[in-house]
Design a protein around this motif. Sequence first.
Motif, short mmCIF file in Angstrom:
data_model
loop_
_atom_site.label_atom_id
_atom_site.label_comp_id
_atom_site.label_asym_id
_atom_site.label_seq_id
_atom_site.Cartn_x
_atom_site.Cartn_y
_atom_site.Cartn_z
N SER A 103 0.83 -1.20 0.00
CA SER A 103 0.00 0.00 0.00
C SER A 103 0.86 1.26 0.00
N PRO A 104 0.39 2.35 -0.58
CA PRO A 104 1.13 3.61 -0.52
C PRO A 104 0.97 4.32 0.82
N PHE A 105 0.18 3.75 1.71
CA PHE A 105 -0.06 4.39 3.00
C PHE A 105 0.63 3.61 4.12
N CYS A 106 0.72 4.21 5.26
CA CYS A 106 1.47 3.62 6.37
C CYS A 106 0.76 2.46 7.06
N THR A 107 -0.37 2.06 6.55
CA THR A 107 -0.98 0.85 7.07
C THR A 107 -0.28 -0.37 6.51
N GLY A 108 0.64 -0.16 5.58
CA GLY A 108 1.61 -1.19 5.22
C GLY A 108 1.24 -2.10 4.08
N SER A 115 3.89 -14.48 7.18
CA SER A 115 5.33 -14.38 6.95
C SER A 115 5.80 -12.95 6.87
N LEU A 116 4.89 -12.03 6.50
CA LEU A 116 5.23 -10.61 6.47
C LEU A 116 4.26 -9.87 7.38
N PRO A 117 4.76 -9.10 8.33
CA PRO A 117 3.86 -8.43 9.28
C PRO A 117 3.14 -7.27 8.65
N GLY A 118 1.86 -7.13 8.94
CA GLY A 118 1.13 -5.96 8.50
C GLY A 118 1.40 -4.78 9.43
N GLY A 119 1.05 -3.60 8.99
CA GLY A 119 1.19 -2.42 9.81
C GLY A 119 2.49 -1.68 9.65
N SER A 120 3.50 -2.27 8.99
CA SER A 120 4.76 -1.56 8.79
C SER A 120 4.61 -0.58 7.64
N CYS A 121 5.30 0.56 7.76
CA CYS A 121 5.14 1.62 6.77
C CYS A 121 6.07 1.38 5.59
N LEU A 122 5.66 0.47 4.70
CA LEU A 122 6.50 0.07 3.56
C LEU A 122 6.26 0.92 2.33
N GLY A 123 5.18 1.67 2.30
CA GLY A 123 4.81 2.33 1.06
C GLY A 123 4.96 3.83 1.03
N THR A 124 5.69 4.41 1.98
CA THR A 124 5.78 5.87 2.03
C THR A 124 6.47 6.45 0.81
N ALA A 125 7.35 5.68 0.18
CA ALA A 125 8.04 6.18 -1.02
C ALA A 125 7.17 6.06 -2.26
N GLN A 126 5.97 5.56 -2.12
CA GLN A 126 5.08 5.36 -3.24
C GLN A 126 4.07 6.50 -3.41
N VAL A 127 4.34 7.62 -2.76
CA VAL A 127 3.50 8.81 -2.86
C VAL A 127 4.35 9.96 -3.38
N ILE A 133 -0.37 11.93 -6.34
CA ILE A 133 -0.19 10.68 -7.08
C ILE A 133 0.44 9.64 -6.15
N ALA A 134 -0.09 8.45 -6.17
CA ALA A 134 0.45 7.35 -5.38
C ALA A 134 0.21 6.04 -6.13
N TYR A 135 0.94 5.02 -5.74
CA TYR A 135 0.74 3.73 -6.39
C TYR A 135 0.89 2.60 -5.38
N ALA A 136 0.16 1.54 -5.64
CA ALA A 136 0.26 0.30 -4.87
C ALA A 136 0.91 -0.75 -5.76
N VAL A 137 1.66 -1.65 -5.15
CA VAL A 137 2.32 -2.72 -5.90
C VAL A 137 1.62 -4.04 -5.61
N VAL A 138 1.14 -4.68 -6.67
CA VAL A 138 0.47 -5.98 -6.54
C VAL A 138 1.48 -7.06 -6.91
N HIS A 139 1.80 -7.91 -5.95
CA HIS A 139 2.73 -9.01 -6.18
C HIS A 139 1.93 -10.29 -6.42
N PHE A 140 2.00 -10.79 -7.63
CA PHE A 140 1.36 -12.06 -7.95
C PHE A 140 2.24 -13.22 -7.51
#
Length: 266
Positions: A103-108, A115-127, A133-140
């Motif tokens: 996610s582009p937001f800090c909800t992670g 295996s990957l914890p939710g809630g970490s701010c992984l998407g702050t660089a995506q805004v 403008i922001a983007y989310a990355v969908v990993h198939f």
Amino acid sequence: MKSLARFSVRHRWWVLAAWIVVFILINVVSHAEGSAYSNAFSLPGTNSTMAQSLLQKGFTQQSGDADQIVFHSTGGSVASHEASIQGVLTKVSKLPDVGSVSSPFCTGIFVKSESLPGGSCLGTAQVSKDGRIAYAVVHFTKNSNLLTNAEVQNVVSAASKLRSSSLSVQFGGNAIGNLDSKTGSPYEFVGIIATAIVLVLAFGSFFAMLLPLGVALFALGIALAGGILLSHVLAIANFAPILGSLIGLGVVSTTRSSSSRALDKS
């Protein structure tokens, strides 16, 4: 072959009617079923294949194709749409063959496993800096060439529901890009024109050219529609129709030209 030729000549109208019925029937069925072309390939022993295998073993959620959902707010910042965007991204993360959504937001990051914890701010660089403008990355969980159109379309359909007068939603990446890939090519028309020119030069008559070219187009129409149906059973690349059309037209022009020279010599 001689017996078949004699039968076709003696019953020419019935044979023509049968071919027309086959042409219409196979094209109607193929268009109703749709295509399932696949560019699946493997290169065993290469570094990329070994790396992909390790990712699939250790990081299933990150081992497939990564595509983007891009949001553009025309009425303020993207953050003002956070609640609706997060709700849709949560639904996207639960779709088949979607491993995770960043996610582009800090909800992670949304994942299906622990295996990957939710809630970490992984998407702050995506805004973007202006926040519009922001983007989310969908990993198939699979590479784009192994995903079906239906699996990818589910992601597009879910995220497209966010579109409004104040929020634009666009998509990027190989898997989503394959949805818009065309099975035809404008160069097929150029190939038809080139074939027609060769046949006119070979026969010396415009009307003599129409018969072999018409037969070729009729045969290609049946063959291409049959290829669409076969793509549900066999692994056929999406460039096969283009290649088959050009080869088919080339074979017709070469064969007819050779036949014309043989008749002239006799």
